[in-house]
Design an enzyme around this catalytic site. Sequence first.
Site, PDB file in Angstrom:
ATOM      1  N   ALA A  38       0.884  -1.141  -0.029  1.00  0.00           N
ATOM      2  CA  ALA A  38       0.022  -0.029  -0.097  1.00  0.00           C
ATOM      3  C   ALA A  38       0.980   1.214  -0.128  1.00  0.00           C
ATOM      4  CB  ALA A  38      -0.805   0.086   1.190  1.00  0.00           C
ATOM      5  N   HIS A  40       2.856   4.481  -0.469  1.00  0.00           N
ATOM      6  CA  HIS A  40       2.807   5.964  -0.468  1.00  0.00           C
ATOM      7  C   HIS A  40       4.227   6.683  -0.683  1.00  0.00           C
ATOM      8  CE1 HIS A  40       3.870   5.970   3.721  1.00  0.00           C
ATOM      9  NE2 HIS A  40       2.828   5.302   3.942  1.00  0.00           N
ATOM     10  N   GLY A  42       5.949   8.200   1.553  1.00  0.00           N
ATOM     11  CA  GLY A  42       6.797   7.746   2.620  1.00  0.00           C
ATOM     12  C   GLY A  42       7.769   6.697   2.399  1.00  0.00           C
ATOM     13  N   HIS A  43       6.983   5.640   1.968  1.00  0.00           N
ATOM     14  CA  HIS A  43       7.915   4.348   1.364  1.00  0.00           C
ATOM     15  C   HIS A  43       8.639   4.917   0.219  1.00  0.00           C
ATOM     16  CE1 HIS A  43       3.859   2.454   2.694  1.00  0.00           C
ATOM     17  NE2 HIS A  43       4.714   1.812   3.607  1.00  0.00           N
ATOM     18  N   LYS A 156       9.136   7.482  10.828  1.00  0.00           N
ATOM     19  CA  LYS A 156       7.759   7.338  11.111  1.00  0.00           C
ATOM     20  C   LYS A 156       7.277   6.367  12.197  1.00  0.00           C
ATOM     21  CE  LYS A 156       2.876   7.225  10.652  1.00  0.00           C
ATOM     22  NZ  LYS A 156       2.829   6.035  10.881  1.00  0.00           N
ATOM     23  N   ASP A 157       8.126   5.308  12.206  1.00  0.00           N
ATOM     24  CA  ASP A 157       7.784   3.998  13.286  1.00  0.00           C
ATOM     25  C   ASP A 157       9.210   3.996  13.898  1.00  0.00           C
ATOM     26  OD1 ASP A 157       5.556   2.605  12.215  1.00  0.00           O
ATOM     27  OD2 ASP A 157       6.617   2.960  10.452  1.00  0.00           O
ATOM     28  N   GLN A 160      10.257   1.073  16.379  1.00  0.00           N
ATOM     29  CA  GLN A 160      10.581   0.029  15.427  1.00  0.00           C
ATOM     30  C   GLN A 160      11.932   0.069  14.762  1.00  0.00           C
ATOM     31  OE1 GLN A 160       7.810  -1.895  12.066  1.00  0.00           O
ATOM     32  NE2 GLN A 160       9.311  -0.437  11.039  1.00  0.00           N
ATOM     33  N   SER A 193      -0.281   3.945   5.578  1.00  0.00           N
ATOM     34  CA  SER A 193      -1.225   3.164   4.658  1.00  0.00           C
ATOM     35  C   SER A 193      -2.604   3.194   5.395  1.00  0.00           C
ATOM     36  CB  SER A 193      -0.594   1.806   4.566  1.00  0.00           C
ATOM     37  OG  SER A 193       0.648   1.867   4.208  1.00  0.00           O
ATOM     38  N   ARG A 194      -2.443   3.360   6.861  1.00  0.00           N
ATOM     39  CA  ARG A 194      -3.686   3.297   7.455  1.00  0.00           C
ATOM     40  C   ARG A 194      -4.622   4.577   7.610  1.00  0.00           C
ATOM     41  NH1 ARG A 194      -0.340   0.024  11.396  1.00  0.00           N
ATOM     42  NH2 ARG A 194      -1.478  -2.031  11.307  1.00  0.00           N
TER      43      ARG A 194
HETATM   44  P1  AMP Z   1       4.977  -0.222   6.651  1.00  0.00           P
HETATM   45  O1  AMP Z   1       4.495  -0.471   5.010  1.00  0.00           O
HETATM   46  O2  AMP Z   1       4.008   0.333   7.143  1.00  0.00           O
HETATM   47  O3  AMP Z   1       5.379  -1.481   7.183  1.00  0.00           O
HETATM   48  O4  AMP Z   1       6.242   0.671   6.344  1.00  0.00           O
HETATM   49  C1  AMP Z   1       7.406   0.234   5.706  1.00  0.00           C
HETATM   50  C2  AMP Z   1       8.633   1.235   5.985  1.00  0.00           C
HETATM   51  O5  AMP Z   1       7.898   2.548   5.430  1.00  0.00           O
HETATM   52  C3  AMP Z   1       8.782   1.370   7.632  1.00  0.00           C
HETATM   53  O6  AMP Z   1      10.129   1.438   7.545  1.00  0.00           O
HETATM   54  C4  AMP Z   1       8.326   2.569   7.713  1.00  0.00           C
HETATM   55  O7  AMP Z   1       8.734   3.147   8.810  1.00  0.00           O
HETATM   56  C5  AMP Z   1       8.284   3.380   6.440  1.00  0.00           C
HETATM   57  N1  AMP Z   1       7.385   4.709   6.400  1.00  0.00           N
HETATM   58  C6  AMP Z   1       5.866   4.388   6.624  1.00  0.00           C
HETATM   59  N2  AMP Z   1       5.548   5.698   6.592  1.00  0.00           N
HETATM   60  C7  AMP Z   1       6.342   6.532   6.402  1.00  0.00           C
HETATM   61  C8  AMP Z   1       6.500   7.875   6.248  1.00  0.00           C
HETATM   62  N3  AMP Z   1       5.322   8.720   6.344  1.00  0.00           N
HETATM   63  N4  AMP Z   1       7.782   8.613   5.928  1.00  0.00           N
HETATM   64  C9  AMP Z   1       8.788   7.651   6.209  1.00  0.00           C
HETATM   65  N5  AMP Z   1       8.648   6.509   6.045  1.00  0.00           N
HETATM   66  C10 AMP Z   1       7.453   5.824   6.302  1.00  0.00           C
END
Ligand code: AMP
Length: 290
Positions: A38, A40, A42-43, A156-157, A160, A193-194
């Site tokens: 999903a 965006h 950020g990814h 963002k996390d 984590q 994504s949420r």
């Molecule tokens: P996720 O798909 O939510 O597991 O996120 C995958 C990676 O993208 C993780 O390292 C997240 O911290 C990073 N991520 C998610 N959202 C953002 C964002 N807005 N800005 C920067 N990194 C992000």
Amino acid sequence: MIDTVRTVAALRARIAAWRAQAQGDAGATVALVPTMGALHNGHLALVHAARTRAKHVIVSLFVNPTQFGPNEDFTRYPRDEMADARALAAVKADLLYAPGAEEIYGEGFATTVTVGGEVSTDLEGAARPHHFVGVATVVSKLLNQAQADFAFFGEKDYQQLLVVRRLAADLDIPTRIVGVPTVRDVDGLALSSRNAYLSADERKIAPILYRTLRELGAAIEAAQGPTVVLIDRARASLLTAGFASIDYIELRDAETLAPVDSNDRPARLLAAVRLGKTRLIDNLAVTPRC
Ligand code: AMP
């Protein structure tokens, strides 16, 4: 379209071919960007950051069931591999690694990775029991599967990111863990994504979380004494703004996540709140007074 592989064997074969082609050339570096899809901006910022450090960028896509609690959103988590593949092709990622659950958790799978200490047991760890065991286990596997030179994770996390740094150091995983600043919408809401779960009305309220963190961070940076009153005030104003509840809003040491009650070291404000049925997290660096 971007090349896609779904097995560890195919992933490793591709990486081995890149490394063999380069024959010791320093440019044959490989970066891994783990995601749950999903995708965006950020990814995609992680992919851009990876591009600046490595010749080849692999993005993994795996919605990891073990990091979701029984009453969480695993089944309704947004999934659109085609759109993700298109987005990755547009930013020139080299390879999409999209394994099925059976590739990650094969028959007889019985090993988990638990990161101990404050960095994983508190905050998200307390609000979502087992979450970081799921994260640490799958990230350990992905790092081991790819054996990349770098792996990129979003601030963002933030918790984590610290958990991943800890496990990589403790398990002697040589991949360099790189943190990337949070990408936000124009109104300040951290991309996630949420966010797709938010109703139109909730979407209007959501940016107040980051605004409140910024105001709180500025107040803490200017404060002489304890910060607890400032945090209580921020908590009350979030509830007044329409957030349903607050899992936590806390000032912590930026490295260890130990509680901090005055502005005397690099710290991080971390928050998790509920808006309607959606849980949002965000965080902000707080700089100590010199
Ligand atoms: P996720 O798909 O939510 O597991 O996120 C995958 C990676 O993208 C993780 O390292 C997240 O911290 C990073 N991520 C998610 N959202 C953002 C964002 N807005 N800005 C920067 N990194 C992000």
